[in-house]
Motif scaffolding. Structure first.
Motif, PDB file in Angstrom:
ATOM      1  N   ILE A  74      74.486 -41.622  11.524  1.00 50.02           N
ATOM      2  CA  ILE A  74      74.754 -41.714  10.081  1.00 50.02           C
ATOM      3  C   ILE A  74      74.902 -43.174   9.665  1.00 50.02           C
ATOM      4  O   ILE A  74      74.388 -43.585   8.611  1.00 50.02           O
ATOM      5  CB  ILE A  74      76.014 -40.898   9.700  1.00 50.02           C
ATOM      6  N   GLU A 109      72.574 -44.974   6.935  1.00 55.05           N
ATOM      7  CA  GLU A 109      73.168 -45.620   5.763  1.00 55.05           C
ATOM      8  C   GLU A 109      72.783 -47.089   5.673  1.00 55.05           C
ATOM      9  O   GLU A 109      72.663 -47.635   4.582  1.00 55.05           O
ATOM     10  CB  GLU A 109      74.687 -45.455   5.781  1.00 55.05           C
ATOM     11  N   ALA A 124      72.614 -46.848  -2.827  1.00 52.08           N
ATOM     12  CA  ALA A 124      73.307 -46.262  -1.673  1.00 52.08           C
ATOM     13  C   ALA A 124      74.376 -45.265  -2.096  1.00 52.08           C
ATOM     14  O   ALA A 124      74.500 -44.189  -1.515  1.00 52.08           O
ATOM     15  CB  ALA A 124      73.908 -47.362  -0.805  1.00 52.08           C
ATOM     16  N   HIS A 125      75.171 -45.626  -3.117  1.00 49.25           N
ATOM     17  CA  HIS A 125      76.248 -44.722  -3.557  1.00 49.25           C
ATOM     18  C   HIS A 125      75.683 -43.392  -4.046  1.00 49.25           C
ATOM     19  O   HIS A 125      76.175 -42.317  -3.679  1.00 49.25           O
ATOM     20  CB  HIS A 125      77.077 -45.387  -4.658  1.00 49.25           C
ATOM     21  N   ARG A 127      74.291 -41.362  -1.105  1.00 45.59           N
ATOM     22  CA  ARG A 127      75.380 -40.762  -0.328  1.00 45.59           C
ATOM     23  C   ARG A 127      75.958 -39.551  -1.044  1.00 45.59           C
ATOM     24  O   ARG A 127      76.240 -38.530  -0.414  1.00 45.59           O
ATOM     25  CB  ARG A 127      76.486 -41.793  -0.076  1.00 45.59           C
ATOM     26  N   GLN A 128      76.131 -39.650  -2.367  1.00 43.39           N
ATOM     27  CA  GLN A 128      76.664 -38.520  -3.131  1.00 43.39           C
ATOM     28  C   GLN A 128      75.701 -37.334  -3.099  1.00 43.39           C
ATOM     29  O   GLN A 128      76.129 -36.195  -2.945  1.00 43.39           O
ATOM     30  CB  GLN A 128      76.944 -38.935  -4.581  1.00 43.39           C
ATOM     31  N   ARG A 176      76.110 -35.732   0.261  1.00 45.28           N
ATOM     32  CA  ARG A 176      77.342 -34.923   0.341  1.00 45.28           C
ATOM     33  C   ARG A 176      77.186 -33.619  -0.426  1.00 45.28           C
ATOM     34  O   ARG A 176      77.610 -32.557   0.049  1.00 45.28           O
ATOM     35  CB  ARG A 176      78.531 -35.715  -0.186  1.00 45.28           C
TER      36      ARG A 176
END
Length: 189
Positions: A9, A13, A21-22, A25-26, A29
């Motif tokens: 991971i 990333e 990136a944020h 990532r969201q 998730r």
């Protein structure tokens, strides 16, 4: 895989574009949440169906009702395969064991009730809300997956549709917050 998961991971990333990136990532998730909910719901549905068929087939006197019922529940993880396999096996066993139409009709009734409960109660309550897909989209996904990729497509259709749904909802939210949507039309001078 479990031992190396944090490193995997971390490596993935590090490849993400810094600006996005944020958001990525969201989305990851959210997709993980929906797929985990689908898996938990699917396993719970299989367990409920297995117990229902095992108890019902045993109650009507089918000698291998427990085995056939549990097999039907386990195989119901694959849409339509479990129900169809269990139905055929139970009808053939009932015909051999009872030798009358009454016994076979009881088995047909058990599977009819099981399919009705599965389609109208179990799946909508345990899976429909969890994968955040409307029932029509689930049916369309199953049909499209089956036509495009056969058996494997049917097996993977709902989780893939759920993952696509996460991305579609993100883009819709983005559009509804964008100037393209929010700007009022300009009136002529």
């Amino acid at each position: 895989l479990l031992r190396d998961w944090p490193r995997i991971i971390g490596r993935i990333e590090s490849w993400l574009p810094r600006r996005s990136a944020h958001v990525l990532r969201q989305l990851g998730r959210d997709t993980d949440r929906v797929l985990a909910a689908w898996l938990r719901g699917q396993l719970l549905c299989c367990a409920i169906l297995g117990v229902f068929y095992a108890v019902a087939l045993s109650a009507i006197g089918l000698e291998l009702g427990l085995s056939v019922g549990l097999m039907t529940g386990v195989l119901s993880f694959i849409p339509y395969v479990g129900s169809l396999t269990g139905f055929v096996a139970a009808v053939l066993l009932a015909a051999a064991q009872f030798g009358t139409w009454e016994g076979v009709l009881l088995v047909v009734l058990v599977f009819f009730v099981g399919q009705a409960v599965e389609g109208y109660v179990i799946y909508p309550r345990l899976l429909g809300d969890r994968v955040e897909l409307h029932a029509v989209w689930v049916i369309v996904a199953l049909f499209a997956g089956g036509v495009a990729f056969g058996f494997l497509g049917v097996l993977l259709a709902v989780p893939m549709a759920a993952a696509i749904g996460v991305i579609a909802r993100y883009w819709l939210r983005r559009y509804l917050e964008s100037p393209l949507y929010l700007d009022p039309p300009r009136t002529g001078s």
